[in-house]
Scaffold this motif. Sequence first.
Motif, PDB file in Angstrom:
ATOM      1  N   LEU A  45      -9.200   1.704   4.189  1.00 14.82           N
ATOM      2  CA  LEU A  45      -9.158   0.454   3.445  1.00 14.82           C
ATOM      3  C   LEU A  45      -9.242  -0.695   4.440  1.00 14.82           C
ATOM      4  O   LEU A  45      -8.553  -0.683   5.462  1.00 14.82           O
ATOM      5  CB  LEU A  45      -7.868   0.353   2.638  1.00 14.82           C
ATOM      6  CG  LEU A  45      -7.673  -0.934   1.833  1.00 14.82           C
ATOM      7  CD1 LEU A  45      -7.008  -0.623   0.499  1.00 14.82           C
ATOM      8  CD2 LEU A  45      -6.872  -1.977   2.588  1.00 14.82           C
ATOM      9  N   ASP A  91      -4.918   4.985  -6.821  1.00 12.80           N
ATOM     10  CA  ASP A  91      -3.741   4.678  -6.008  1.00 12.80           C
ATOM     11  C   ASP A  91      -3.755   3.247  -5.468  1.00 12.80           C
ATOM     12  O   ASP A  91      -2.724   2.727  -5.052  1.00 12.80           O
ATOM     13  CB  ASP A  91      -3.619   5.663  -4.845  1.00 12.80           C
ATOM     14  CG  ASP A  91      -3.330   7.073  -5.318  1.00 12.80           C
ATOM     15  OD1 ASP A  91      -2.568   7.235  -6.294  1.00 12.80           O
ATOM     16  OD2 ASP A  91      -3.869   8.024  -4.725  1.00 12.80           O
ATOM     17  N   PHE A  92      -4.919   2.616  -5.451  1.00 15.23           N
ATOM     18  CA  PHE A  92      -5.029   1.241  -4.942  1.00 15.23           C
ATOM     19  C   PHE A  92      -4.929   0.192  -6.044  1.00 15.23           C
ATOM     20  O   PHE A  92      -4.709  -0.984  -5.761  1.00 15.23           O
ATOM     21  CB  PHE A  92      -6.350   1.047  -4.200  1.00 15.23           C
ATOM     22  CG  PHE A  92      -6.490   1.909  -2.991  1.00 15.23           C
ATOM     23  CD1 PHE A  92      -5.581   1.839  -1.949  1.00 15.23           C
ATOM     24  CD2 PHE A  92      -7.538   2.817  -2.882  1.00 15.23           C
ATOM     25  CE1 PHE A  92      -5.696   2.647  -0.831  1.00 15.23           C
ATOM     26  CE2 PHE A  92      -7.673   3.620  -1.769  1.00 15.23           C
ATOM     27  CZ  PHE A  92      -6.744   3.537  -0.739  1.00 15.23           C
ATOM     28  N   LEU A 147       0.828  -1.212   0.000  1.00 15.17           N
ATOM     29  CA  LEU A 147       0.000   0.000   0.000  1.00 15.17           C
ATOM     30  C   LEU A 147       0.861   1.260   0.000  1.00 15.17           C
ATOM     31  O   LEU A 147       1.924   1.300   0.626  1.00 15.17           O
ATOM     32  CB  LEU A 147      -0.938   0.007   1.214  1.00 15.17           C
ATOM     33  CG  LEU A 147      -2.046  -1.042   1.165  1.00 15.17           C
ATOM     34  CD1 LEU A 147      -2.806  -1.082   2.492  1.00 15.17           C
ATOM     35  CD2 LEU A 147      -2.997  -0.772   0.009  1.00 15.17           C
ATOM     36  N   VAL A 182      -2.246   8.549  -0.520  1.00 17.28           N
ATOM     37  CA  VAL A 182      -3.379   8.267  -1.395  1.00 17.28           C
ATOM     38  C   VAL A 182      -4.059   9.597  -1.664  1.00 17.28           C
ATOM     39  O   VAL A 182      -4.413  10.318  -0.724  1.00 17.28           O
ATOM     40  CB  VAL A 182      -4.366   7.266  -0.760  1.00 17.28           C
ATOM     41  CG1 VAL A 182      -5.679   7.223  -1.522  1.00 17.28           C
ATOM     42  CG2 VAL A 182      -3.742   5.883  -0.688  1.00 17.28           C
ATOM     43  N   LEU A 201      -9.132   5.749  -5.822  1.00 18.77           N
ATOM     44  CA  LEU A 201      -9.075   4.334  -6.208  1.00 18.77           C
ATOM     45  C   LEU A 201      -7.914   4.043  -7.146  1.00 18.77           C
ATOM     46  O   LEU A 201      -7.420   2.915  -7.191  1.00 18.77           O
ATOM     47  CB  LEU A 201     -10.392   3.903  -6.846  1.00 18.77           C
ATOM     48  CG  LEU A 201     -11.624   3.982  -5.948  1.00 18.77           C
ATOM     49  CD1 LEU A 201     -12.855   3.490  -6.703  1.00 18.77           C
ATOM     50  CD2 LEU A 201     -11.443   3.215  -4.656  1.00 18.77           C
ATOM     51  N   ILE A 258      -3.375  -3.727  -5.540  1.00 16.14           N
ATOM     52  CA  ILE A 258      -4.382  -4.795  -5.553  1.00 16.14           C
ATOM     53  C   ILE A 258      -4.085  -5.780  -6.670  1.00 16.14           C
ATOM     54  O   ILE A 258      -4.100  -7.004  -6.452  1.00 16.14           O
ATOM     55  CB  ILE A 258      -5.808  -4.207  -5.662  1.00 16.14           C
ATOM     56  CG1 ILE A 258      -6.190  -3.533  -4.339  1.00 16.14           C
ATOM     57  CG2 ILE A 258      -6.820  -5.294  -6.033  1.00 16.14           C
ATOM     58  CD1 ILE A 258      -7.486  -2.739  -4.377  1.00 16.14           C
ATOM     59  N   CYS A 304      -9.256  -4.989   4.207  1.00 14.65           N
ATOM     60  CA  CYS A 304      -9.071  -6.132   3.325  1.00 14.65           C
ATOM     61  C   CYS A 304      -9.565  -7.389   4.032  1.00 14.65           C
ATOM     62  O   CYS A 304      -9.345  -7.567   5.227  1.00 14.65           O
ATOM     63  CB  CYS A 304      -7.596  -6.286   2.954  1.00 14.65           C
ATOM     64  SG  CYS A 304      -7.301  -7.587   1.727  1.00 14.65           S
ATOM     65  N   ARG A 325      -0.451   8.673   4.987  1.00 17.09           N
ATOM     66  CA  ARG A 325      -0.990   7.474   5.638  1.00 17.09           C
ATOM     67  C   ARG A 325      -1.121   7.690   7.140  1.00 17.09           C
ATOM     68  O   ARG A 325      -0.191   8.126   7.808  1.00 17.09           O
ATOM     69  CB  ARG A 325      -0.088   6.283   5.355  1.00 17.09           C
ATOM     70  CG  ARG A 325      -0.700   4.980   5.809  1.00 17.09           C
ATOM     71  CD  ARG A 325      -0.104   3.833   5.094  1.00 17.09           C
ATOM     72  NE  ARG A 325      -0.574   2.594   5.687  1.00 17.09           N
ATOM     73  CZ  ARG A 325      -0.223   1.411   5.250  1.00 17.09           C
ATOM     74  NH1 ARG A 325       0.604   1.310   4.235  1.00 17.09           N
ATOM     75  NH2 ARG A 325      -0.680   0.336   5.835  1.00 17.09           N
ATOM     76  N   VAL A 341     -12.924   0.029   0.318  1.00 19.31           N
ATOM     77  CA  VAL A 341     -12.391   1.377   0.534  1.00 19.31           C
ATOM     78  C   VAL A 341     -13.571   2.293   0.812  1.00 19.31           C
ATOM     79  O   VAL A 341     -14.523   2.342   0.033  1.00 19.31           O
ATOM     80  CB  VAL A 341     -11.605   1.881  -0.695  1.00 19.31           C
ATOM     81  CG1 VAL A 341     -11.211   3.344  -0.521  1.00 19.31           C
ATOM     82  CG2 VAL A 341     -10.374   1.012  -0.932  1.00 19.31           C
TER      83      VAL A 341
END
Length: 165
Positions: A84, A151-152, A55, A59, A149, A156, A86, A64, A135
């Motif tokens: 986020l 940035d993810f 990650l 973002v 999104l 992913i 998971c 962070r 998210v």
Amino acid sequence: MNIPRLRRRCLTGTSALALLITTAACSSSDDKASVVVPSPAAKAAGLCRDLHGQLPEKVDGLKRTDPGPASELTAGWGDPAIILRCGVERPPEMIDPEYAKKNSVRVNDVAWLLQKHDDGSYTFTTGARLAYVEVTLPEERTGDGLGPLTDFAEPIKKTVPKGIA
């Protein structure tokens, strides 16, 4: 002055030490966001740990700031935080083909189910991946559209393979 019963109990104490301990027990100095940590199956948890290591530090330009409790299954950016999680459960709306068709977006080859909430926030959950990644964008962060999104997408795609969880 009418002090609520709980507060009154917290203010009783005979020494400065007791007052200090009581005050600490009655208030929280931790301003971090807090979230419910998912509890996925072992395979999904492993994928989520891999994702956590990939990650980004920022973002949508936000630093962070992981929420509490600390977990490799959760992460956050900014204040109010983009969160986020998971290893979440599949949203029931994902089963409804009509809902999913009308409320799906694809960002850099990652499919997301969009859910808008009454408070103005949005939750996006990945589909067609071996672990569900969620998210949540607070209302204050929705002005940039799907920008966060992007940035993810790469982390992913690198760590959570396509498939059905």
